[in-house]
Design an enzyme around this catalytic site. Structure first.
Site, PDB file in Angstrom:
ATOM      1  N   GLU A  20       9.905  -7.797  -9.256  1.00  0.00           N
ATOM      2  CA  GLU A  20      10.572  -7.337 -10.475  1.00  0.00           C
ATOM      3  C   GLU A  20      11.748  -8.249 -10.798  1.00  0.00           C
ATOM      4  O   GLU A  20      12.563  -8.556  -9.933  1.00  0.00           O
ATOM      5  CB  GLU A  20      11.061  -5.901 -10.291  1.00  0.00           C
ATOM      6  CG  GLU A  20      11.850  -5.349 -11.475  1.00  0.00           C
ATOM      7  CD  GLU A  20      12.287  -3.916 -11.239  1.00  0.00           C
ATOM      8  OE1 GLU A  20      11.400  -3.060 -11.024  1.00  0.00           O
ATOM      9  OE2 GLU A  20      13.501  -3.648 -11.243  1.00  0.00           O
ATOM     10  N   PRO A  23      16.038  -9.960 -17.350  1.00  0.00           N
ATOM     11  CA  PRO A  23      16.495 -11.109 -18.136  1.00  0.00           C
ATOM     12  C   PRO A  23      17.994 -11.329 -17.980  1.00  0.00           C
ATOM     13  O   PRO A  23      18.775 -10.433 -18.287  1.00  0.00           O
ATOM     14  CB  PRO A  23      16.139 -10.721 -19.579  1.00  0.00           C
ATOM     15  CG  PRO A  23      16.081  -9.228 -19.567  1.00  0.00           C
ATOM     16  CD  PRO A  23      15.630  -8.824 -18.200  1.00  0.00           C
ATOM     17  N   THR A  51      12.211  -6.161 -16.706  1.00  0.00           N
ATOM     18  CA  THR A  51      12.875  -4.933 -17.129  1.00  0.00           C
ATOM     19  C   THR A  51      13.299  -4.973 -18.587  1.00  0.00           C
ATOM     20  O   THR A  51      13.362  -6.017 -19.215  1.00  0.00           O
ATOM     21  CB  THR A  51      14.109  -4.641 -16.249  1.00  0.00           C
ATOM     22  OG1 THR A  51      15.095  -5.664 -16.471  1.00  0.00           O
ATOM     23  CG2 THR A  51      13.731  -4.607 -14.778  1.00  0.00           C
ATOM     24  N   TRP A  52      13.625  -3.800 -19.087  1.00  0.00           N
ATOM     25  CA  TRP A  52      13.962  -3.576 -20.502  1.00  0.00           C
ATOM     26  C   TRP A  52      15.302  -2.856 -20.545  1.00  0.00           C
ATOM     27  O   TRP A  52      15.486  -1.831 -19.905  1.00  0.00           O
ATOM     28  CB  TRP A  52      12.864  -2.708 -21.120  1.00  0.00           C
ATOM     29  CG  TRP A  52      12.970  -2.408 -22.572  1.00  0.00           C
ATOM     30  CD1 TRP A  52      13.644  -1.371 -23.156  1.00  0.00           C
ATOM     31  CD2 TRP A  52      12.352  -3.129 -23.648  1.00  0.00           C
ATOM     32  NE1 TRP A  52      13.490  -1.411 -24.510  1.00  0.00           N
ATOM     33  CE2 TRP A  52      12.701  -2.477 -24.847  1.00  0.00           C
ATOM     34  CE3 TRP A  52      11.543  -4.262 -23.713  1.00  0.00           C
ATOM     35  CZ2 TRP A  52      12.259  -2.909 -26.101  1.00  0.00           C
ATOM     36  CZ3 TRP A  52      11.114  -4.697 -24.955  1.00  0.00           C
ATOM     37  CH2 TRP A  52      11.463  -4.033 -26.129  1.00  0.00           C
ATOM     38  N   GLY A 111      14.130   5.941 -20.287  1.00  0.00           N
ATOM     39  CA  GLY A 111      15.394   5.313 -20.635  1.00  0.00           C
ATOM     40  C   GLY A 111      16.466   6.358 -20.856  1.00  0.00           C
ATOM     41  O   GLY A 111      16.408   7.445 -20.286  1.00  0.00           O
ATOM     42  N   ASP A 112      17.435   6.033 -21.703  1.00  0.00           N
ATOM     43  CA  ASP A 112      18.496   6.983 -22.006  1.00  0.00           C
ATOM     44  C   ASP A 112      17.933   8.198 -22.727  1.00  0.00           C
ATOM     45  O   ASP A 112      17.376   8.076 -23.811  1.00  0.00           O
ATOM     46  CB  ASP A 112      19.539   6.337 -22.927  1.00  0.00           C
ATOM     47  CG  ASP A 112      20.700   5.764 -22.147  1.00  0.00           C
ATOM     48  OD1 ASP A 112      20.776   6.015 -20.940  1.00  0.00           O
ATOM     49  OD2 ASP A 112      21.525   5.072 -22.761  1.00  0.00           O
ATOM     50  N   LYS A 174       2.492  13.071 -16.647  1.00  0.00           N
ATOM     51  CA  LYS A 174       2.387  11.673 -17.085  1.00  0.00           C
ATOM     52  C   LYS A 174       1.039  11.063 -16.687  1.00  0.00           C
ATOM     53  O   LYS A 174       0.440  10.294 -17.450  1.00  0.00           O
ATOM     54  CB  LYS A 174       3.554  10.855 -16.509  1.00  0.00           C
ATOM     55  CG  LYS A 174       4.895  11.179 -17.142  1.00  0.00           C
ATOM     56  CD  LYS A 174       5.994  10.234 -16.724  1.00  0.00           C
ATOM     57  CE  LYS A 174       6.510  10.495 -15.341  1.00  0.00           C
ATOM     58  NZ  LYS A 174       7.720   9.684 -15.028  1.00  0.00           N
TER      59      LYS A 174
END
Length: 605
Positions: A20, A23, A51-52, A111-112, A174
């Site tokens: 993993e 950036p 990752t994002w 995410g958030d 999921k």
């Protein structure tokens, strides 16, 4: 190729692994990471993931990096993608761009989460949870071909919104929505993890589960990541780590051994693959794989004699074959890491020896840390209720009071600091208090240090037997009129001893540091090693931190309704104030910086 297919087709007798990456914040760090990835892909990972950032903040860099790993280096790439707090249309755009780059794998993350009092950006109402993204991808013909992975939390989700049974139900939901594989958050208690696996399988979940492994790099980063992720730390680990916490080399060695032991225990428990959270650092991961006997299959070209007739193929080759091999190998060799020659004191080797924090080397592939799952700093447990934790600031005096309460340990965090005031900062506490009480809100600092032992309880770092040094610096937010006073005093009375950077949210920058100039403010001397620099303040790193700092003001403001006094105040601060960094180069004089500020022809405070 889809990760689920690769797992199904591989030889089940050997361990597979994935890497993993995140950036980096700067262009130079990005370029050097690409060279690092080229080397690590030679270790034949089954896939790599990228990752994002929270709310899509790293969208362009994430897609650029994922495209490079997929297209240029031929590594099957997993694109992390968060779905909440995203501007309408961003998810579709990201999925389309991933398809254009040949990416077939998505790690679907929440995410958030929306935070009750949030009013800050238009969000895509289709997505409230990670399962919504899974359903959307699998039910949309344009995207249904993606292989979709999801996250799982063996030690419990850091938000602690439900109990273990509830989390297992969420995970089952999921998978039922179409998830093809699971990657877990990091953990350190293998026994607990294997018990958790049994519970997952008992729910009827049969997709591959890939445990997340993060080799410990430094004691401080270990504490930070385990707190952020809500990771359970076995008592024996802390018993082992505490005595060596000031020896970075021993901590790193311990981290490698621990990762090796964990993976062997996982294999014995039936686990067939692991996911390395590299933090963009290669040495520890490579050492783990070497110890496991998995890094020895990287082919190394050997020199051969060139002869008209290759009578001994293992030792000679024809001119035509030599030219052909040279052409192929030169096109595949990674570019050298920029500016990392012997003349560079903080060379590329140090990037792994001393992982960078906020003020590390902006050229390092590890510049700019990641939280892995796309959550902002405001998502830590300490910051999910800022109104109650930090009050309701309506005036500048209210903000000054908050920063002072933090200095006096009456609150343990601020939006700019997720941990209590460090013992190191306590060494200059009276000065931080003086600046803050005058409305110069301090957010970063360190005292000058002249040759403290590397084992010092407060300022020590690196291996034993060394000495560490620091220049004094302080960072704070001030009004423009104060910036003008500071700049004038530096010009008239600085005598070359003071370097400064000052920037605002509008993109304006003031500095007396020449273009390309770099200020090493922390360095160490150790037996048998070159001088090592771990903290560098220069234009690129300051600008990167400046942008992050002002985004924190904006995010803090987002907790309050539009038009409220709190929101108007915080947005005004973000728009009008400047972030200033002052460095005094005389580390032999512990009072030099403060004397400059308080005395002279035009005292500033």
């Amino acid at each position: 190729m889809k990760l689920s297919d690769k797992i199904a087709q591989r030889d089940a007798r050997s361990l597979f692994y994935t890497f993993e990456f995140f950036p980096p914040k700067t262009d130079q760090g990005f370029e050097n990471l690409v060279a690092r990835i080229a080397r690590m892909i030679a270790l034949h990972p089954l896939a790599v993931s990228v990752t994002w950032g929270a709310g899509g903040t790293t969208k362009d860099r994430t897609l650029d990096l994922a495209g490079l790993t997929q297209i240029e280096y031929g590594a099957d790439t997993i694109l992390h993608l968060t779905c909440t707090n995203m501007v309408q249309g961003t998810v579709d755009e990201a999925l389309r761009e991933a398809k254009e780059r040949g990416i077939e794998n998505i790690l679907a993350l929440r995410g958030d989460p929306p935070r009750g009092a949030e009013h800050w950006i238009p969000t895509d109402s289709r997505f409230q949870h990670g399962v919504d993204l899974v359903r959307y991808i699998k039910s949309t013909p344009e995207f249904a071909d993606f292989c979709v992975g999801v996250a799982a939390y063996p030690d419990g989700h850091p938000d602690r919104e439900t109990d273990e049974d509830g989390e297992l139900e969420h995970l089952k939901e999921k998978v039922d929505a179409g998830a093809d594989f699971i990657i877990t958050q990091l953990f350190y208690d293998v026994d607990v993890f294997l018990q958790w696996i049994q519970k997952v399988r008992a729910k009827g979940i049969t997709v591959p589960i890939i445990p997340g492994i993060m080799p410990i790099q430094t004691y401080a980063s270990f504490l930070r990541m385990t707190k952020l992720c809500g990771t359970r730390v076995p008592p024996k680990m802390m018993h082992d780590l505490v005595p060596i916490r000031h020896d970075d080399q021993k901590v790193k060695e311990y981290g490698v051994k621990l990762a090796v032991d964990m993976i062997r225990q996982l294999q014995a428990g039936g686990i067939q693959g692991v996911h390395f959270c590299t933090l963009n650092l290669e040495k520890s991961v490579i050492r783990v794989l070497e110890t496991l006997g998995l890094a020895g299959n990287v082919s190394q070209a050997t020199n051969k004699l060139i002869a008209d007739v290759a009578t001994l193929p293992e030792r000679t080759m024809t001119p035509h074959a030599a030219a052909d091999r040279a052409t192929k190998e030169l096109t595949s060799v990674p570019a050298p890491e920029s500016d990392a020659g012997k003349g560079e004191i903080n060379n590329a080797a140090d990037w792994d020896d001393f992982p960078n924090g906020r003020f590390g080397d902006f050229k390092s592939p590890a510049y700019g840390e990641t939280d892995r799952w796309g959550s902002s700093a405001f998502q830590s447990k300490a910051t999910t209720a800022p109104v109650s934790h930090w009050g309701n600031p309506k005036t500048v005096d209210d903000l000054t009071s908050l920063f002072l309460r933090y200095l006096h340990s009456k609150v343990t965090t601020t939006p700019f600091s997720s941990t209590p005031l460090s013992p190191e900062s306590l060494m200059i506490f009276p000065h931080l208090e003086r600046l803050t009480s005058k409305g110069w809100w301090t957010v970063g600092s360190q005292p000058p240090i002249n040759g403290a032992p590397s084992t010092d309880e407060v300022v020590g770092w690196g291996p034993r037997g060394g000495y560490v040094y620091q220049k004094c610096f302080v960072e704070f937010f001030v009004e423009q009129k104060d910036v003008e006073r500071i700049v004038k005093k530096v010009e008239e009375e600085g005598a070359g001893w003071i370097s400064y950077f000052a920037g605002n949210a509008k993109g304006e920058l003031l500095t007396n540091v020449p273009e390309g100039g770099r200020n090493a403010v922390t360095w160490g001397v150790f037996p048998g090693q070159e001088i090592a620099q771990t903290t560098i303040i220069e234009k690129e790193s300051f600008l990167s931190w400046k942008d992050e700092a002002f985004s924190i003001w904006s995010e803090w403001a987002s907790f309050y309704p539009p038009g409220s006094q709190e929101r108007s105040l915080l947005e005004g601060i973000s728009n009008d104030r400047w972030l200033v960094s002052l460095i005094h180069h005389d580390f032999l004089d512990p009072s030099a910086l403060w004397t400059f500020l308080y005395k002279g022809n035009k005292p500033l405070l």
